[in-house]
Design an enzyme around this catalytic site. Structure first.
Site, PDB file in Angstrom:
ATOM      1  N   TYR A  92       0.694  -1.145   0.058  1.00  0.00           N
ATOM      2  CA  TYR A  92       0.056  -0.017  -0.028  1.00  0.00           C
ATOM      3  C   TYR A  92       0.772   1.321   0.120  1.00  0.00           C
ATOM      4  CZ  TYR A  92      -3.862  -3.119   0.779  1.00  0.00           C
ATOM      5  OH  TYR A  92      -4.556  -4.408   0.716  1.00  0.00           O
ATOM      6  N   TYR A 494     -10.831  -0.133   0.115  1.00  0.00           N
ATOM      7  CA  TYR A 494     -10.878   0.394   1.448  1.00  0.00           C
ATOM      8  C   TYR A 494      -9.442   1.094   1.700  1.00  0.00           C
ATOM      9  CZ  TYR A 494      -7.475  -2.813   3.829  1.00  0.00           C
ATOM     10  OH  TYR A 494      -6.589  -3.761   4.390  1.00  0.00           O
ATOM     11  N   ARG A 495      -8.530   0.733   0.663  1.00  0.00           N
ATOM     12  CA  ARG A 495      -7.205   1.227   0.946  1.00  0.00           C
ATOM     13  C   ARG A 495      -6.280   0.887  -0.215  1.00  0.00           C
ATOM     14  NH1 ARG A 495      -3.931  -2.239   5.374  1.00  0.00           N
ATOM     15  NH2 ARG A 495      -2.124  -0.987   5.507  1.00  0.00           N
TER      16      ARG A 495
HETATM   17  C1  LIG Z   1       2.320  -9.979   2.593  1.00  0.00           C
HETATM   18  C2  LIG Z   1       1.815  -8.869   3.119  1.00  0.00           C
HETATM   19  C3  LIG Z   1       0.755  -9.045   4.239  1.00  0.00           C
HETATM   20  C4  LIG Z   1       0.232  -8.034   4.688  1.00  0.00           C
HETATM   21  N1  LIG Z   1      -0.867  -8.324   5.621  1.00  0.00           N
HETATM   22  C5  LIG Z   1      -1.402  -7.302   6.170  1.00  0.00           C
HETATM   23  C6  LIG Z   1      -2.312  -7.479   6.920  1.00  0.00           C
HETATM   24  O1  LIG Z   1      -2.868  -8.557   7.396  1.00  0.00           O
HETATM   25  N2  LIG Z   1      -3.139  -6.500   7.600  1.00  0.00           N
HETATM   26  C7  LIG Z   1      -2.897  -5.192   7.178  1.00  0.00           C
HETATM   27  O2  LIG Z   1      -3.608  -4.122   7.676  1.00  0.00           O
HETATM   28  N3  LIG Z   1      -1.841  -4.912   6.339  1.00  0.00           N
HETATM   29  C8  LIG Z   1      -1.418  -5.893   5.786  1.00  0.00           C
HETATM   30  N4  LIG Z   1      -0.171  -5.769   5.030  1.00  0.00           N
HETATM   31  C9  LIG Z   1       0.079  -4.220   4.669  1.00  0.00           C
HETATM   32  C10 LIG Z   1       1.161  -3.549   5.569  1.00  0.00           C
HETATM   33  O3  LIG Z   1       2.413  -4.258   5.323  1.00  0.00           O
HETATM   34  C11 LIG Z   1       0.673  -3.312   7.073  1.00  0.00           C
HETATM   35  O4  LIG Z   1      -0.473  -2.905   7.063  1.00  0.00           O
HETATM   36  C12 LIG Z   1       1.530  -2.721   7.757  1.00  0.00           C
HETATM   37  O5  LIG Z   1       1.346  -2.557   9.175  1.00  0.00           O
HETATM   38  C13 LIG Z   1       1.733  -0.985   7.615  1.00  0.00           C
HETATM   39  O6  LIG Z   1       2.890  -0.699   7.972  1.00  0.00           O
HETATM   40  P1  LIG Z   1       3.202   0.167   9.190  1.00  0.00           P
HETATM   41  O7  LIG Z   1       2.331  -0.370  10.130  1.00  0.00           O
HETATM   42  O8  LIG Z   1       4.612   0.460   9.275  1.00  0.00           O
HETATM   43  O9  LIG Z   1       2.647   1.631   8.733  1.00  0.00           O
HETATM   44  P2  LIG Z   1       3.508   2.891   8.086  1.00  0.00           P
HETATM   45  O10 LIG Z   1       4.026   2.908   6.891  1.00  0.00           O
HETATM   46  O11 LIG Z   1       4.346   3.620   9.380  1.00  0.00           O
HETATM   47  O12 LIG Z   1       1.934   4.039   8.079  1.00  0.00           O
HETATM   48  C14 LIG Z   1       1.073   3.697   7.010  1.00  0.00           C
HETATM   49  C15 LIG Z   1       0.636   5.316   6.759  1.00  0.00           C
HETATM   50  O13 LIG Z   1      -0.064   5.720   7.810  1.00  0.00           O
HETATM   51  C16 LIG Z   1       0.393   7.248   7.928  1.00  0.00           C
HETATM   52  N5  LIG Z   1       1.071   7.329   8.925  1.00  0.00           N
HETATM   53  C17 LIG Z   1       1.984   6.842   9.740  1.00  0.00           C
HETATM   54  N6  LIG Z   1       2.275   7.146  10.804  1.00  0.00           N
HETATM   55  C18 LIG Z   1       1.671   8.522  10.981  1.00  0.00           C
HETATM   56  C19 LIG Z   1       1.720   9.430  11.881  1.00  0.00           C
HETATM   57  N7  LIG Z   1       2.350   9.374  12.967  1.00  0.00           N
HETATM   58  N8  LIG Z   1       0.998  10.646  11.582  1.00  0.00           N
HETATM   59  C20 LIG Z   1       0.372  10.677  10.619  1.00  0.00           C
HETATM   60  N9  LIG Z   1       0.086   9.943   9.581  1.00  0.00           N
HETATM   61  C21 LIG Z   1       1.048   8.762   9.789  1.00  0.00           C
HETATM   62  C22 LIG Z   1       1.423   7.668   6.386  1.00  0.00           C
HETATM   63  O14 LIG Z   1       0.531   7.994   5.421  1.00  0.00           O
HETATM   64  C23 LIG Z   1       1.807   6.064   6.101  1.00  0.00           C
HETATM   65  O15 LIG Z   1       2.376   5.902   4.938  1.00  0.00           O
HETATM   66  C24 LIG Z   1       0.610  -6.596   4.306  1.00  0.00           C
HETATM   67  C25 LIG Z   1       1.370  -6.591   3.371  1.00  0.00           C
HETATM   68  C26 LIG Z   1       2.209  -7.629   2.758  1.00  0.00           C
HETATM   69  C27 LIG Z   1       3.198  -7.074   1.762  1.00  0.00           C
END
Ligand SMILES: Cc1cc2nc3c(=O)[nH]c(=O)nc-3n(C[C@H](O)[C@H](O)[C@H](O)COP(=O)(O)OP(=O)(O)OC[C@H]3O[C@@H](n4cnc5c(N)ncnc54)[C@H](O)[C@@H]3O)c2cc1C
Length: 549
Positions: A92, A494-495
């Site tokens: 995403y 949704y995303r």
């Molecule tokens: C194989 C695979 C499986 C996955 N499975 C899942 C799953 O089961 N469920 C799921 O939800 N996702 C899944 N994902 C997607 C993703 O990897 C996860 O959602 C992951 O947790 C998102 O990264 P993060 O938590 O580091 O968020 P970040 O990358 O840190 O944040 C996401 C976005 O939120 C905003 N943001 C973050 N922090 C802040 C802040 N402090 N203030 C304002 N805006 C902010 C930014 O725009 C940022 O780009 C998957 C991906 C892959 C490749």
């Protein structure tokens, strides 16, 4: 010379960088290609192309005051910022910004679990706290608290929730934004604001009651660009005493209707955890070319054709893994009740006993083994235990030593939780993908995901590559065509990754785009210089509005 943010002169950018250094220390401002490369999206659909969403620099504050100083510096020189928590948003967008040349505000250094309350089942965390960190903090204190995590554990409760991410245990908790309670954010003017009870100094209930008094503005921080969130509360829940599984299969295509009505009843009655829909018939696909031809057929299929194929294979058409959390006795009773409820909709449904064991899981119960049932549930995520096993699906393994793709992006439309919607989505996307000419796993046996308690996500993924631009071109083309096709049927994503957010928002057009205009009017009022994550959520500040894709 790094890429510059659009509309920012090199001299101003350098001056802003100096102020960032004053705010956070020289070691925490990154401008070299080597460092900035770490903030590219490894799953980008434009890797190495002129429109790849590459940041110009990154800055890593250590506390709220430093975030405020960074925001003030950015305002002074009108430098766009893009905040990330743990930056693992792969599929995403990864850590990369919506606007090429933005400065990533990397919040990983702010990584304290500020509160863990085992009596009220809440926590308060900073952005850099990963699911691993939160889980570890709970274990180290010996608390019987459970979290709900997404498949990869290296992301963060905050980042995941702010992108409306999901997990895999019980309904209410799977919706991560929906189970947050209380936000603290640095606004575009540098002020610090708290939502809900947090707006009342010394309130002891910030993590207990989300609304406080007046409008609930917490939603402005999810998939949007109204602040840099510095603290976020979440609802946790008690470690259940026991866990049980069971499997149901139903023989005919049309039985999906009764099966879905039954699982909707069970989920909305809070009797089951995440239901996992599947099809036993998928097992026969590899050895049956005629079945494969049937389930990928364009123009839709009939109930009779699929029912005959299933009976030829001596298999049922649909299955659903059921999961129960709670006291052993109530789990058993809920399984018995579920069987009766499902049978009231589909009298010839078949039921298979699963496992039942006490929590916390031990030994093999904990292992990431494939479930005995067809869906292949990743085991740890069902217990709220973070890990990275899901990456074995997409990385180099013994079974797949030379993967032809480097990553993927999700195309994730929300559809109603009905069988009619599933059949329609299968038909529409099978036809659309055949016409577009890309391979995908969409077929007439594809089942949607029950991540959200009240809506399905009919997800499919498309490959990305760092070496083959043709793969990326096809993925971009497919997703751009599928978004309006889905919208014609009322299915919106949704995303999605930043590269497609404008296209997705374009489809949310009720009232001549009154929602987007409202969001952008608020954006212009709250962030007149347009410095916070321009373009995120399809919300462009006045200054960059012409950049809408
Ligand atoms: C194989 C695979 C499986 C996955 N499975 C899942 C799953 O089961 N469920 C799921 O939800 N996702 C899944 N994902 C997607 C993703 O990897 C996860 O959602 C992951 O947790 C998102 O990264 P993060 O938590 O580091 O968020 P970040 O990358 O840190 O944040 C996401 C976005 O939120 C905003 N943001 C973050 N922090 C802040 C802040 N402090 N203030 C304002 N805006 C902010 C930014 O725009 C940022 O780009 C998957 C991906 C892959 C490749």
């Amino acid at each position: 010379m790094p890429i510059l943010p659009p509309g920012v002169a090199a001299r101003d950018f350098t001056a802003a960088t100096r102020l960032f250094e004053e705010a956070v220390g020289r070691d925490w401002v990154f401008t070299s290609d080597e460092d900035v490369n770490l903030y590219r999206d490894a799953f980008s659909t434009s890797w190495g192309e002129p429109d790849e969403l590459i940041p110009s620099a990154a800055v890593a504050p250590a506390n709220v005051e430093q975030v405020q100083a960074v925001v003030r510096a950015a305002n002074r020189y009108k430098v766009p910022l893009f905040p990330i928590a743990t930056g693992k948003n792969f599929a995403y967008g990864g850590p990369a910004p919506n606007l090429r040349g933005s400065v990533v505000v990397d919040l990983k250094r702010m990584n304290r679990v500020l509160e863990l309350d085992a009596d009220r089942y809440t926590c308060l965390v900073e952005p850099g706290v990963s699911y691993f960190d939160l889980y570890r903090a709970i274990q180290e204190r010996g608390l019987k608290l459970w979290i709900d995590n997404p498949s990869p554990g290296w992301g963060s409760p905050m980042g995941n929730a702010l992108d409306h991410g999901i997990g895999h245990t019980m309904g209410r908790h799977r919706d991560h934004f929906g189970s947050h309670c209380g936000i603290e954010a640095v606004l575009a003017n540098g002020e610090v604001m708290r939502t809900g009870m947090g707006a009342m100094p010394n309130a002891g209930s910030w993590q207990d009651y989300p609304y406080g008094y007046g409008p609930d503005v917490a939603g402005l921080f999810g998939q949007a660009n109204f602040g840099i969130v510095t603290k976020m509360g979440f609802w946790l829940y008690p470690q259940p005493e026991s866990y049980r599984t069971g499997l149901v299969t139903v023989p005919r295509r049309r039985d999906l209707d009764g099966l879905i009505k039954a699982i909707n009843y069970l989920e909305q009655s809070y009797l089951i955890g995440e239901p996992i829909l599947g099809s036993p018939l998928r097992r026969a696909l590899a050895k049956s070319p005629s079945l494969r031809a049937l389930v990928t057929k364009t123009g839709g299929i009939t109930d009779a054709a699929l029912d005959k194929a299933a009976s030829d294979e001596n298999l049922h058409v649909w299955s659903c893994d059921l999961q129960f959390y709670g006291p052993e006795r109530t789990n058993k009773a809920n399984w018995e009740f579920s069987k009766a409820k499902i049978a009231s909709f589909v009298p010839d449904a078949k039921f298979y006993e699963g496992e039942s064991f006490a929590m916390p899981p031990k030994g093999d119960q904990l292992n990431n083994t494939i479930s005995p049932f067809p869906s292949g549930v990743q085991r740890r995520q069902t217990f709220g235990i973070p890990d990275l096993a899901v990456w074995s699906n997409i990385s180099r393994t013994d079974a797949d030593p030379e993967p032809w793709r480097d990553g993927h992006i999700g195309f994730s439309p929300v559809i109603p939780r009905t069988a009619d919607a599933v059949f329609k989505a299968q038909e529409v996307f099978v036809d659309a993908l055949a016409e577009i000419g890309v391979q995908s796993r969409v077929n007439h046996l594809q089942t949607p995901l029950c991540w959200f308690q009240r809506a399905f996500v009919f997800i499919t993924t498309f490959p990305t590559s760092k070496t083959n631009p043709e793969i990326n071109r096809k993925t971009r083309e497919a997703v751009k065509k599928l978004i309006p096709i889905g919208a014609q049927h009322g299915w919106g994503e949704y995303r999605c990754p930043p590269a497609f957010q404008d296209a997705v928002v374009e489809a949310y057009s009720f009232g001549g785009h009154s929602l987007r205009r409202f969001n952008e009017a608020m954006k212009d009022a709250a962030d007149p210089n347009g410095i916070l994550a321009p373009g995120r959520g399809g919300i462009w500040p006045k200054r960059y509005r012409g950049r809408r894709a």
